[in-house]
Motif scaffolding. Structure first.
Motif, PDB file in Angstrom:
ATOM      1  N   ALA A   1       0.821  -1.265  -0.025  1.00 49.56           N
ATOM      2  CA  ALA A   1       0.188   0.064   0.098  1.00 49.56           C
ATOM      3  C   ALA A   1       0.895   1.297  -0.075  1.00 49.56           C
ATOM      4  O   ALA A   1       0.444   2.340  -0.552  1.00 49.56           O
ATOM      5  CB  ALA A   1      -0.958   0.070   1.242  1.00 49.56           C
ATOM      6  N   PHE A   2       1.992   1.370   0.767  1.00 50.54           N
ATOM      7  CA  PHE A   2       2.792   2.354   0.892  1.00 50.54           C
ATOM      8  C   PHE A   2       3.760   2.873  -0.095  1.00 50.54           C
ATOM      9  O   PHE A   2       3.555   3.583  -1.148  1.00 50.54           O
ATOM     10  CB  PHE A   2       3.593   2.440   2.355  1.00 50.54           C
ATOM     11  CG  PHE A   2       2.891   2.958   3.465  1.00 50.54           C
ATOM     12  CD1 PHE A   2       2.812   4.195   3.774  1.00 50.54           C
ATOM     13  CD2 PHE A   2       2.480   2.044   4.205  1.00 50.54           C
ATOM     14  CE1 PHE A   2       2.343   4.931   4.842  1.00 50.54           C
ATOM     15  CE2 PHE A   2       1.835   2.351   5.211  1.00 50.54           C
ATOM     16  CZ  PHE A   2       1.889   3.826   5.677  1.00 50.54           C
TER      17      PHE A   2
ATOM     18  N   GLY B   1       0.979   2.929  -3.335  1.00 53.49           N
ATOM     19  CA  GLY B   1       0.047   3.827  -3.193  1.00 53.49           C
ATOM     20  C   GLY B   1       0.459   5.235  -3.609  1.00 53.49           C
ATOM     21  O   GLY B   1       0.013   6.182  -4.166  1.00 53.49           O
ATOM     22  N   SER B   2       2.005   5.329  -3.229  1.00 51.09           N
ATOM     23  CA  SER B   2       2.807   6.532  -3.373  1.00 51.09           C
ATOM     24  C   SER B   2       3.134   6.642  -4.700  1.00 51.09           C
ATOM     25  O   SER B   2       3.198   7.807  -5.388  1.00 51.09           O
ATOM     26  CB  SER B   2       4.297   6.429  -2.422  1.00 51.09           C
ATOM     27  OG  SER B   2       3.861   6.363  -1.269  1.00 51.09           O
TER      28      SER B   2
ATOM     29  N   ILE C   1      -4.013   5.331   1.733  1.00 52.00           N
ATOM     30  CA  ILE C   1      -3.224   4.237   1.848  1.00 52.00           C
ATOM     31  C   ILE C   1      -3.250   3.671   3.215  1.00 52.00           C
ATOM     32  O   ILE C   1      -3.348   2.438   3.536  1.00 52.00           O
ATOM     33  CB  ILE C   1      -1.760   4.852   1.752  1.00 52.00           C
ATOM     34  CG1 ILE C   1      -1.656   5.198   0.215  1.00 52.00           C
ATOM     35  CG2 ILE C   1      -0.778   4.144   2.245  1.00 52.00           C
ATOM     36  CD1 ILE C   1      -0.205   6.039  -0.057  1.00 52.00           C
TER      37      ILE C   1
ATOM     38  N   ASP D   1      -6.208   1.258   3.123  1.00 54.54           N
ATOM     39  CA  ASP D   1      -5.705   0.028   2.948  1.00 54.54           C
ATOM     40  C   ASP D   1      -5.116  -0.879   3.695  1.00 54.54           C
ATOM     41  O   ASP D   1      -5.300  -1.880   3.852  1.00 54.54           O
ATOM     42  CB  ASP D   1      -5.254   0.334   1.621  1.00 54.54           C
ATOM     43  CG  ASP D   1      -5.990   0.894   0.371  1.00 54.54           C
ATOM     44  OD1 ASP D   1      -7.221   0.873   0.268  1.00 54.54           O
ATOM     45  OD2 ASP D   1      -5.199   1.602  -0.765  1.00 54.54           O
TER      46      ASP D   1
END
Length: 165
Positions: A115-116, A119-120, A129, A132
């Motif tokens: 996610a990190f 997402g980023s 994020i 999630d």
């Protein structure tokens, strides 16, 4: 032992239901987003309201111009449903199928870096994020409880078997 087995089954059914729901809610994504935006749940101009409107716009434009991309959503839903089916094994024989629980724990942990990182890379807002990541954290909590109960059940059965011998 029966209470322990029942508790494992209840948590497993809950986990299965949440997996299936998170899968099938992908199919009506445009309708769900439209309802969320039109409901005006969030304050006008708030980060969440603006994000939902942006996502809805992206979904509508993608559906109009590139509807084949939604085939990926179909596969996402399918994967959730098939993972849920896997947990029928845990429901039936939690001790024998504890590898499924271990695999799912690893999966929930891996949600957080995914996610990190992704997402980023994709420009997803930080609050989203975290939402999630919460799926991984909540799933991890439930799975750790199931794992703990399954370990106790295994020990109880081993002790029972020893006492019978």
């Amino acid at each position: 032992m029966t209470k322990l087995f029942t508790h494992i089954r209840i948590l497993t059914v809950l986990f299965i239901i949440v997996l299936v729901l998170s899968g099938v809610t992908v199919f009506p994504i445009q309708t769900e987003l439209k309802l969320a935006v039109d409901a005006n749940i969030f304050e006008d101009g708030s980060t969440i309201q603006l994000w939902l409107a942006k996502v809805l716009n992206g979904v509508e434009n993608t559906k109009k111009e590139y509807p084949f991309l939604f085939y990926g959503f179909d596969w996402l839903a399918f994967a959730h449903i098939m993972i849920a089916v896997l947990f029928i094994g845990v429901y039936q024989h939690p001790v024998r199928n504890r590898w499924i629980i271990d695999w799912a724990i690893i999966t929930c942990i891996c949600i957080i870096p995914l996610a990190f990182i992704c997402g980023s890379m994709r420009g997803i807002p930080f609050f989203h994020i975290l939402i999630d990541c919460s799926f991984g954290v909540v799933g991890l909590i439930v799975l750790l409880i199931i794992q703990n109960r399954t370990s106790k059940l295994k020990k109880y059965r081993a002790k029972e078997k020893t006492n019978r011998s």
